[in-house]
Scaffold this active site. Structure first.
Site: not given
Length: 269
Positions: A78, A119-122
């Site tokens: 994140w 886990d790229y979140e944006t």
């Protein structure tokens, strides 16, 4: 069994975590980031930002003492400190992939790693090159035998780019570490319904139920009731993902021990 470790700044090591020898256990180092310490993007050049107590020597030792253990690096997460991290489309996607392969190969070799977790979140609202870049990165790392396992970690607001990635490159993705705790479901029946939805989107075969210790979503032994309900409903329980060992250290790794016991006793594993 998948468990994230090293993201919160707590000086973690692998040794205290409960690991059953009868089950595959994947530690996921959190995180390797293609940014400098100020959060500025580095065009696919990744650096490790997990706590420094998780050393290459520690990785080698836990794998030697537990041959069923694999260790992975999760990419992005994140934020880096107070800087929220965003997927950005590189000007030259092939160069980004090339840089990613080179930099990750160095990290993987140094830390004796077995795989990567995405886990790229944006994400930006418009169409991106995420699937092309990440799919190419995983494919090339596997083609060169640098890694043996790759996972992805979508959640409720990032399903679209991850569905595109999975649809295009599902043959090189081994597990879906879907973050069910972000769906804010707190009861077993609701967990089952959410699992059904995500199984429709990603397929049930690689989808792992997940739990956030002392966090969001379903909590306590209701999680294990949800696992029983999933099994009773015909889902094969192929594993469990937990976030994270950092929090598990505060309760003697109860959820790690109970999750492994459940999986070892599961009729569908």
């Amino acid at each position: 069994m998948m468990e994230y470790i090293g993201a919160t700044g707590i000086p973690m090591t692998f040794d205290p975590v409960s690991v059953e020898d009868g089950i595959d256990f994947h530690f996921i180092l959190s995180f390797a980031i293609d940014a400098n310490s100020s959060g500025n993007s580095q065009n696919g050049v990744f650096s490790p930002y997990w706590v420094p107590t998780l050393t290459p020597e520690g990785v080698a030792a836990i794998k030697e003492s537990h041959p069923n253990v694999k260790v992975m690096a999760s990419l992005s997460g994140w934020s880096l400190g107070d800087t929220v991290l965003h997927w950005y489309d590189p000007e030259d996607p092939d160069k980004w992939v090339s840089n990613g392969v080179s930099s990750l190969k160095s990290i993987i070799n140094k830390y004796h790693l077995d795989g990567i977790d995405i886990d790229y979140e944006t994400f930006p609202k418009n169409q991106t090159k995420f699937a092309y870049c990440i799919g190419g990165l995983i494919s090339e790392l596997k083609n060169q035998s640098v890694i043996t396992v790759a996972t992805i970690a979508p959640f409720y607001s990032t399903t679209d780019p991850y569905i595109e990635l999975h649809d295009g490159y599902g043959d090189v993705i081994d597990y879906i570490n879907y973050q069910f705790y972000t769906d804010k479901v707190r009861r077993p029946q609701g967990y089952l319904e959410t699992f059904k939805l995500r199984a429709m989107q990603f397929g049930a075969e690689k989808l792992l139920p997940s739990y956030e210790i002392a966090g969001r979503g379903i909590q306590g032994d209701a999680f294990f009731q949800a696992l029983e309900l999933l099994e009773d409903s015909g889902f094969a329980l192929n594993g469990v993902m937990i976030f994270s060992a950092d929090a598990g250290s505060q309760n003697g790794y109860y959820y790690e021990r109970e999750s492994q016991a459940f999986l070892l006793n599961a009729t569908t594993v």
